[in-house]
Design a protein around this motif. Structure first.
Motif, short mmCIF file in Angstrom:
data_model
loop_
_atom_site.label_atom_id
_atom_site.label_comp_id
_atom_site.label_asym_id
_atom_site.label_seq_id
_atom_site.Cartn_x
_atom_site.Cartn_y
_atom_site.Cartn_z
N THR A 375 -40.48 -17.43 13.22
CA THR A 375 -39.75 -18.07 12.13
C THR A 375 -40.18 -19.53 11.98
N THR A 376 -41.02 -20.02 12.93
CA THR A 376 -41.61 -21.35 12.81
C THR A 376 -43.11 -21.19 12.56
N ALA A 377 -43.71 -22.21 11.97
CA ALA A 377 -45.14 -22.13 11.67
C ALA A 377 -45.97 -22.15 12.94
N ILE A 378 -45.61 -23.02 13.89
CA ILE A 378 -46.37 -23.10 15.14
C ILE A 378 -46.25 -21.79 15.91
N GLY A 379 -45.05 -21.25 15.98
CA GLY A 379 -44.85 -19.98 16.67
C GLY A 379 -45.58 -18.84 16.01
N ALA A 380 -45.60 -18.84 14.67
CA ALA A 380 -46.30 -17.78 13.94
C ALA A 380 -47.79 -17.81 14.22
N LEU A 381 -48.37 -19.01 14.31
CA LEU A 381 -49.79 -19.12 14.65
C LEU A 381 -50.08 -18.55 16.02
N GLY A 382 -49.27 -18.94 17.01
CA GLY A 382 -49.48 -18.43 18.36
C GLY A 382 -49.34 -16.93 18.44
N ASN A 383 -48.38 -16.39 17.70
CA ASN A 383 -48.17 -14.94 17.73
C ASN A 383 -49.26 -14.20 16.97
N TYR A 384 -49.80 -14.79 15.91
CA TYR A 384 -50.92 -14.15 15.20
C TYR A 384 -52.15 -14.08 16.09
N VAL A 385 -52.45 -15.19 16.76
CA VAL A 385 -53.64 -15.25 17.61
C VAL A 385 -53.56 -14.27 18.78
N SER A 386 -52.35 -13.97 19.24
CA SER A 386 -52.18 -13.12 20.43
C SER A 386 -51.75 -11.70 20.10
N ASN A 387 -51.72 -11.35 18.83
CA ASN A 387 -51.22 -10.04 18.40
C ASN A 387 -52.25 -8.95 18.69
N GLU A 388 -52.01 -8.16 19.71
CA GLU A 388 -52.97 -7.14 20.13
C GLU A 388 -53.11 -5.99 19.14
N THR A 389 -52.20 -5.90 18.17
CA THR A 389 -52.30 -4.83 17.19
C THR A 389 -53.32 -5.17 16.09
N VAL A 390 -53.76 -6.44 16.05
CA VAL A 390 -54.78 -6.83 15.08
C VAL A 390 -56.12 -6.28 15.54
N VAL A 391 -56.68 -5.35 14.81
CA VAL A 391 -57.90 -4.67 15.24
C VAL A 391 -59.13 -5.51 14.92
N LYS A 392 -59.27 -5.93 13.68
CA LYS A 392 -60.42 -6.73 13.27
C LYS A 392 -59.96 -8.16 13.07
N PHE A 393 -60.03 -8.95 14.13
CA PHE A 393 -59.51 -10.32 14.11
C PHE A 393 -60.42 -11.25 13.34
N GLN A 394 -59.83 -12.02 12.45
CA GLN A 394 -60.56 -13.01 11.66
C GLN A 394 -59.79 -14.33 11.64
N PRO A 395 -60.50 -15.45 11.55
CA PRO A 395 -59.82 -16.75 11.47
C PRO A 395 -58.88 -16.80 10.27
N MET A 396 -57.77 -17.52 10.44
CA MET A 396 -56.79 -17.57 9.37
C MET A 396 -56.10 -18.92 9.32
N ASN A 397 -55.93 -19.44 8.09
CA ASN A 397 -55.09 -20.61 7.88
C ASN A 397 -53.62 -20.22 8.01
N ILE A 398 -52.78 -21.20 8.27
CA ILE A 398 -51.34 -20.94 8.26
C ILE A 398 -50.94 -20.50 6.86
N ASN A 399 -50.06 -19.52 6.79
CA ASN A 399 -49.55 -19.04 5.50
C ASN A 399 -48.19 -18.40 5.72
N PHE A 400 -47.39 -18.35 4.68
CA PHE A 400 -46.05 -17.81 4.84
C PHE A 400 -46.06 -16.32 5.15
N GLY A 401 -47.19 -15.66 4.93
CA GLY A 401 -47.28 -14.24 5.21
C GLY A 401 -47.19 -13.89 6.68
N ILE A 402 -47.51 -14.85 7.57
CA ILE A 402 -47.42 -14.56 9.01
C ILE A 402 -46.12 -15.08 9.61
N LEU A 403 -45.29 -15.77 8.80
CA LEU A 403 -43.96 -16.14 9.26
C LEU A 403 -42.99 -14.99 9.00
N GLU A 404 -41.97 -14.89 9.83
CA GLU A 404 -40.99 -13.83 9.67
C GLU A 404 -40.25 -13.99 8.35
#
Length: 435
Positions: A375-404
């Protein structure tokens, strides 16, 4: 000392990590290979060099980048504080005088009593003690090999590019005008209009120009947010008109109408003597850059103080390697930060450095590690980077789509984003005293 932390790299992530540790009383040894050795993208000797744009993007809370910056402000971020002190006019964006900004960050880091600066290249990962690797996407070959031996598997990579910079005095203001960036903020951008008759040969030249050789370059490997202008141009005649050269909302005061196309220039230093060509990152040969950009009437006599360059950015397959606080799962005493983790952008890199530094400090001080939610931007970034369900990992800017999501409907995108930001900042304010 047993609790001394080694930070490798004095970019936006490394400086932030070192500062957060030092401010909590933990001694830091900060390694930086400049000025003894530089990558192809670096020009200056100071820390925290901005190698591409001088803009840290939007400052508005209806934009995810604006939310991320505000979270870092409230959490005592060094880099954002320095950016705020060295900002130049850029409408609703936070842009900085890049030299003054880097100089200020460098002074803060060098003058901190808990930070020891060790110049020179690091070629091996320390075998003991806490380590934060923040060497960026252009990590030197020797250290790259050492990291590869440590993590195993395959690194991923993409290509990044920087835009040219021209002097203000060489811009023909008879063929340009000041205006905001698409009606946002004040009139801080120089707008260089093109008619259909001027745009067509410019587009044709872009699509046929001679490119500089970049080993292993393929259009498909370019990060979309840093796509070279000539690659965009090759996608079709009108592509630039709906993107980099979009004229809508930028009426020419001479005619009162929107031009056929507009190139915007953004101030690059506080004095207003330098301007960069917004969105014109490129890997054309330098002579071709001079020839083609001079076809724009306002730039017909432009003096280029820096041409666009392109370089390979390397990043980790982070979901397989890192946890949400950027620690290496196989060896948690080592953390990574910055663009090599797959966060894309200045502020995102800075945020990863904040999180890696604070998490390391908490571990040393015996405190619970930060567990910032998505629910925070910093937390969303950390969770995106560590999300093991992401199969084809690509660099990403912060965006509201990765926030809860909010969990309820809100009418209007801006209002929805505003409420997401308000929720995030309430959480940040409630947690910041804990670490």
């Amino acid at each position: 000392m047993q609790n001394k932390v080694t930070v490798i790299g004095a970019g936006l992530a490394g400086c932030e990590a070192a500062w957060q540790l030092a401010e909590r009383g933990i001694p830091v040894v900060l390694h930086e290979m400049k000025p003894e050795k530089k990558t192809p993208a670096h020009h200056a000797d100071d820390f925290a060099e901005l190698v591409c744009s001088n803009s840290l993007r939007s400052n508005e809370l209806t934009n995810a980048a604006g939310l991320l910056k505000e979270e870092l402000r409230r959490l005592g971020g060094l880099v954002i504080a320095c950016a705020d002190q060295t900002q130049v006019e850029a409408g609703g964006a936070l842009a900085v005088d890049r030299e003054a900004f880097a100089r200020l960050v460098t002074e803060k880091i060098r003058n901190h009593p808990n930070i020891e600066i060790v110049p020179g290249e690091v070629t091996e990962l320390p075998e003991e003690g806490h380590v934060i690797v923040a060497t960026g996407p252009l990590t030197s070959d020797a250290l790259f090999d050492a990291i590869h031996r440590k993590v195993g598997g395959e690194f991923l990579h993409f290509f990044d590019a920087a835009a040219p910079i021209v002097t203000f005095e060489s811009i023909d203001m008879d063929n340009a005008y000041f205006a905001s960036r698409y009606d946002k903020g004040t009139a801080d951008y120089i707008n260089c209009p093109l008619s259909r008759e001027e745009f067509d040969p410019f587009w044709e030249a872009l699509t046929t120009a001679e490119e500089a050789e970049v080993h292993g370059f393929e259009d498909k490997l370019v990060f979309e947010g840093c796509m070279p202008i000539e690659v965009n141009a090759r996608r079709g005649h009108d592509t630039l008109l709906f993107g980099i050269l979009k004229p809508i909302g930028l009426p020419d005061p001479k005619t009162g109408r929107d031009p056929y196309a507009v190139l915007q220039l953004r101030r690059d230093n506080a004095q207003g003597t330098l301007y960069n060509l917004v969105g014109c990152q490129t890997h054309l040969k330098w002579g071709e850059q001079k020839r083609i950009f001079s076809m724009i009437p306002a730039l017909k006599n432009a003096e280029f103080v820096r041409y666009g360059v392109m370089h390979r950015n390397t990043f980790l397959d982070s979901p397989r390697l890192l946890d949400h606080n950027f620690a290496l799962r196989a060896d948690p005493r080592i953390r990574f930060a910055g663009q090599m983790t797959g966060v894309e952008g200045y502020v995102e890199s800075n945020a990863s450095g904040w999180l890696a530094g604070v998490a390391t400090a908490c571990e040393i001080l015996g405190k619970p590690a930060p567990d910032l939610p998505s629910t925070t931007a910093i937390g969303a970034l950390g969770n995106y980077v560590s999300n093991e369900t992401v199969v084809k990992f690509q660099p990403m800017n912060i965006n509201f789509g990765i926030l809860e999501p909010l969990g309820y409907k809100v009418k209007g995108k801006r209002e929805k984003n505003k409420q997401i930001s308000e929720r995030a900042l309430e959480i940040i304010d409630s947690l910041k005293g804990e670490f």
